[in-house]
Design an enzyme around this catalytic site. Structure first.
Site, short mmCIF file in Angstrom:
data_model
loop_
_atom_site.label_atom_id
_atom_site.label_comp_id
_atom_site.label_asym_id
_atom_site.label_seq_id
_atom_site.Cartn_x
_atom_site.Cartn_y
_atom_site.Cartn_z
CG HIS A 17 11.48 0.63 2.34
ND1 HIS A 17 10.49 1.42 2.87
CD2 HIS A 17 11.09 0.34 1.08
CE1 HIS A 17 9.55 1.62 1.96
NE2 HIS A 17 9.87 0.97 0.87
CE LYS A 41 3.63 5.50 -5.97
NZ LYS A 41 4.58 4.62 -5.26
NE ARG A 90 6.37 -4.92 -1.48
CZ ARG A 90 5.89 -3.70 -1.54
NH1 ARG A 90 5.38 -3.17 -0.47
NH2 ARG A 90 5.92 -3.00 -2.66
CB SER A 128 5.07 3.21 2.40
OG SER A 128 6.44 2.96 2.35
#
Ligand code: ADP
Length: 164
Positions: A17, A41, A90, A128
């Site tokens: 990040h 989440k 990504r 993460s």
């Protein structure tokens, strides 16, 4: 003034990040990194903790600020008068979701562009979730996160922590 928002869960912020933020800050006059309140989440860190970790990790960037928001990202972007939403990409696995989200956002708010930045190869495996999993099993995450995040994870998983 060119303003961008960088929304995400940041649970917690990683070096992947930070790399995106640093590069976005070189392209825009100001970048607001904003933690989204996502009821879908269950986070490891509270909203306030995630904001605090980001604030500390980003304190040396003059044109970056930290905020949080609830609801639609495009509404938040419009409220802040941002021209762009930054997203990091990504591997191919990010693409489908991000493509769908970017097109939906464009339909909802045509004035706001989504700007994708490719992850550096160095961080392309990093998320993460991976960091939390490694830390929760006592692995070394020093190379993956800012120092302040390493400390916060160490406190969370103190019983398993091994120095590296
Ligand atoms: P979200 O839950 O919105 O995906 P994240 O905090 O996981 O929030 O990620 C925020 C943004 O950062 C997303 O655009 C994500 O693709 C990007 N990102 C996450 N990890 C990396 C990384 N290692 N390199 C580049 N971009 C990343």
């Amino acid at each position: 003034m060119k303003l961008a928002i960088y929304p995400g869960s940041f649970d917690p912020v990683t070096n992947g990040h930070i790399d995106i933020i640093e590069r976005a800050a070189a392209l825009f006059d100001h970048v607001i990194v904003s933690v989204s309140v996502n009821s879908g989440k269950t986070p490891l860190f509270t909203l306030q903790e995630r904001v605090e970790l980001l604030t500390e990790a980003l304190k040396s960037y003059r044109n970056v600020s930290v905020d949080s928001f609830k609801g639609l990202t495009v509404n938040y972007a419009a409220e802040k008068k941002a021209q762009a939403i930054i997203r990091g990409l990504r591997a191919i696995s990010d693409f489908e979701n991000e493509f769908q989200m970017a097109l939906t956002n464009k339909k909802l708010q045509p004035d706001v562009e989504t700007v994708f930045m490719m992850s550096q190869a160095q961080w392309s495996f990093l998320s993460s979730s991976v960091v939390k999993e490694v830390a929760s099993l006592g692995g070394c995450i020093r190379d993956f996160v800012p120092d302040i995040v390493e400390k916060a994870l160490q406190e969370r998983f103190a019983e398993l922590w091994q120095d590296c």
